[in-house]
Design an enzyme around this catalytic site. Structure first.
Site, PDB file in Angstrom:
ATOM      1  N   ASN A  45      12.891  24.586  33.119  1.00 16.24           N
ATOM      2  CA  ASN A  45      12.548  25.144  34.145  1.00 16.24           C
ATOM      3  C   ASN A  45      13.103  24.268  35.816  1.00 16.24           C
ATOM      4  O   ASN A  45      12.548  24.474  36.598  1.00 16.24           O
ATOM      5  CB  ASN A  45      11.243  25.645  34.382  1.00 16.24           C
ATOM      6  CG  ASN A  45      10.791  26.643  33.381  1.00 16.24           C
ATOM      7  OD1 ASN A  45      11.484  27.511  33.156  1.00 16.24           O
ATOM      8  ND2 ASN A  45       9.657  26.503  32.604  1.00 16.24           N
ATOM      9  N   ARG A  72      59.826  29.042  27.444  1.00 16.83           N
ATOM     10  CA  ARG A  72      59.894  30.703  27.612  1.00 16.83           C
ATOM     11  C   ARG A  72      60.966  30.914  28.403  1.00 16.83           C
ATOM     12  O   ARG A  72      60.871  30.892  29.571  1.00 16.83           O
ATOM     13  CB  ARG A  72      58.328  30.923  28.103  1.00 16.83           C
ATOM     14  CG  ARG A  72      58.262  32.423  28.012  1.00 16.83           C
ATOM     15  CD  ARG A  72      58.212  33.184  26.818  1.00 16.83           C
ATOM     16  NE  ARG A  72      57.506  34.591  27.050  1.00 16.83           N
ATOM     17  CZ  ARG A  72      57.278  35.284  26.087  1.00 16.83           C
ATOM     18  NH1 ARG A  72      58.014  35.156  24.870  1.00 16.83           N
ATOM     19  NH2 ARG A  72      57.251  36.592  26.237  1.00 16.83           N
ATOM     20  N   GLN A  78      59.927  31.991  40.885  1.00 16.24           N
ATOM     21  CA  GLN A  78      58.986  31.336  42.111  1.00 16.24           C
ATOM     22  C   GLN A  78      57.746  31.435  41.750  1.00 16.24           C
ATOM     23  O   GLN A  78      56.905  30.746  42.169  1.00 16.24           O
ATOM     24  CB  GLN A  78      59.498  31.969  43.309  1.00 16.24           C
ATOM     25  CG  GLN A  78      58.774  31.235  44.428  1.00 16.24           C
ATOM     26  CD  GLN A  78      59.483  31.832  46.013  1.00 16.24           C
ATOM     27  OE1 GLN A  78      58.811  32.955  46.395  1.00 16.24           O
ATOM     28  NE2 GLN A  78      60.057  31.297  46.523  1.00 16.24           N
ATOM     29  N   HIS A  94      51.022  31.215  30.448  1.00 15.28           N
ATOM     30  CA  HIS A  94      51.185  31.588  29.199  1.00 15.28           C
ATOM     31  C   HIS A  94      51.232  33.099  28.694  1.00 15.28           C
ATOM     32  O   HIS A  94      51.730  33.442  27.693  1.00 15.28           O
ATOM     33  CB  HIS A  94      50.168  30.657  28.166  1.00 15.28           C
ATOM     34  CG  HIS A  94      50.552  29.471  27.760  1.00 15.28           C
ATOM     35  ND1 HIS A  94      50.454  28.242  28.835  1.00 15.28           N
ATOM     36  CD2 HIS A  94      50.860  28.870  26.731  1.00 15.28           C
ATOM     37  CE1 HIS A  94      50.672  27.187  28.161  1.00 15.28           C
ATOM     38  NE2 HIS A  94      50.986  27.490  26.933  1.00 15.28           N
ATOM     39  N   GLU A 152      26.010  17.407  35.298  1.00 14.65           N
ATOM     40  CA  GLU A 152      25.811  16.196  36.085  1.00 14.65           C
ATOM     41  C   GLU A 152      25.835  16.507  37.659  1.00 14.65           C
ATOM     42  O   GLU A 152      26.306  15.773  38.489  1.00 14.65           O
ATOM     43  CB  GLU A 152      26.769  15.029  35.886  1.00 14.65           C
ATOM     44  CG  GLU A 152      26.476  14.270  34.389  1.00 14.65           C
ATOM     45  CD  GLU A 152      27.155  13.252  34.110  1.00 14.65           C
ATOM     46  OE1 GLU A 152      27.053  12.261  35.126  1.00 14.65           O
ATOM     47  OE2 GLU A 152      27.461  12.903  33.058  1.00 14.65           O
ATOM     48  N   THR A 212      25.765  20.417  39.778  1.00 14.20           N
ATOM     49  CA  THR A 212      26.600  21.688  40.154  1.00 14.20           C
ATOM     50  C   THR A 212      27.704  21.068  41.443  1.00 14.20           C
ATOM     51  O   THR A 212      27.120  20.515  42.001  1.00 14.20           O
ATOM     52  CB  THR A 212      25.830  22.727  40.063  1.00 14.20           C
ATOM     53  OG1 THR A 212      25.009  22.771  41.412  1.00 14.20           O
ATOM     54  CG2 THR A 212      24.967  23.059  38.955  1.00 14.20           C
TER      55      THR A 212
END
Length: 387
Positions: free
Chosen positions: A137, A276, A287, A346, A371, A373
């Site tokens: 909490n 690819r 571009q 991808h 550690e 936010t």
């Protein structure tokens, strides 16, 4: 201040830094890459991989040689975390948490006797370290913690629980910050070392996570856990202040982890974009793709510069709170963006587990949370610039 910084700028890596980075890269390729997806799918915490890292000096990077460590600085530390995280961020996270949190807390605030007792085994990974501040909490509101330590003669009795703890089940030694005074009092918390096997000290729920699945995250539970006063680190009431100082260095760790993820995702995207072909040419020549790659490369350079400036300040013993928060905030937000763009480059393949960018995408998000936010980093930065 600016002229002082400029006069010390050196963008060349030393021979030691190059050797350390090469060693970490070799370790990652040999001992991590073949098993990355296996560990991720099964959520297995590969303790033996960390033991091997200990043999190579990666688990006691900042520890002086007198205590069995590597005796290196933060530039080398960044290089190690970065190279490991380019292959498996889960292991990068575990190495970072062990070094910068548990081990560094004892190293920074322990007595000579305490260091001699615990540091050598941590530095070699004979023992795995955990560090407990967060509770169910409290989260960012560490001052509201409920876990207590009550003095009983020469001992302390601990009751409560910590959650989201790296190595919560497998850790041999845990540094925990618990309440010894009033809630909300920054001087009402103290730090203690608790060893696995101590009666009343157990592990609770292991978290089922989105990413970083090979890095174990679990609860630490204390039920009338009795430990001697000799296990207290520093003065009574100094635990929170100690934690804030430890997190200054910890932010550099998460920044380095973020940098490794960014580089890993970028390198995978760059390779794929060159290979690819669509419409008769590599997609890197379009571009829309080349601009994404240009942004990635620039953001990686900026992240690296911020981190190594933080490393310079830390090595020099200068205040690093603002710069550490800046480097962690920027590098972590950038790594999420870069991982996202790498998946986009991808296309459909980026959404499958056959390509590494899928895992980088899942792993990246933790860096903006752990550690401190992103929002907490902005609080820290704002406080420092508005003084």
């Amino acid at each position: 201040m600016i002229s002082d910084t400029i006069s010390t700028m050196n963008f060349d890596y030393s021979e030691t830094q190059k050797m350390v980075a090469a060693s970490a890269k070799e370790y990652a390729e040999q001992y991590l890459r073949p098993y990355v997806m296996e560990w991720d799918e099964s959520q297995v915490f590969p303790v033996e991989a960390l033991k091997k890292a200990g043999e190579l000096g990666f688990m006691g990077v900042l520890v002086p040689e007198e205590f069995g460590g590597s005796g290196l600085g933060y530039h080398e530390y960044i290089a190690i975390i970065e190279e490991i995280s380019k292959v498996d961020p889960s292991i990068g996270l575990s190495v970072a948490a062990h070094n910068s949190l548990c081990t560094n807390h004892i190293l920074s605030f322990g007595t000579q006797e305490q260091k001699e007792k615990w540091i050598p085994k941590l530095a070699t990974a004979e023992h795995i370290g955990a560090w407990g501040l967060t509770e169910h909490n409290t989260g960012s509101d560490a001052g509201g913690m409920s876990t207590t330590a009550v003095k009983d003669g020469d001992d302390w009795i601990l009751n409560g629980a910590k959650n989201f703890i790296t190595h919560g089940k497998s850790g041999d030694i845990a540094v925990v910050v618990v309440r010894t005074g009033e809630k909300g009092d920054s001087h009402g918390m103290s730090a203690f070392v608790v060893e696995r096997g101590t009666p009343g000290f157990t592990a609770g729920k292991k978290e089922d996570k989105l990413g970083m699945r090979a890095s174990e995250t679990a609860e630490l539970v204390f039920s009338n856990c009795r430990i001697p006063d000799a296990n207290r680190l520093g003065e009574i009431g100094d635990g929170f202040i100690q934690s804030m100082k430890i997190l200054d260095g910890g932010r550099i760790s998460i920044g380095a982890l973020s940098l490794g993820i960014s580089k890993g995702a970028y390198e995978a995207a760059l390779k794929y974009a060159k290979e690819r072909h669509q419409f008769g040419k590599p997609i890197s020549e379009f571009q829309g793709i080349s601009f994404k790659l240009a942004d990635m490369a620039t953001e990686i350079e900026a992240s690296e510069l911020l981190l190594h400036k933080s490393a310079y300040l830390k090595n020099a013993g200068k205040k690093v709170t603002k710069m550490g928060a800046m480097s962690k905030m920027y590098a972590s937000e950038v790594c999420v963006k870069i991982a996202n763009d790498a998946v986009q480059i991808h296309g459909g393949y980026g959404y499958t587990k056959d390509f590494p960018v899928e895992k980088f995408y899942r792993d990246s998000k933790l860096c903006t949370i752990g550690e401190g936010t992103t929002e907490i980093q902005k609080v820290v930065i704002a406080k420092n610039i508005l003084k």
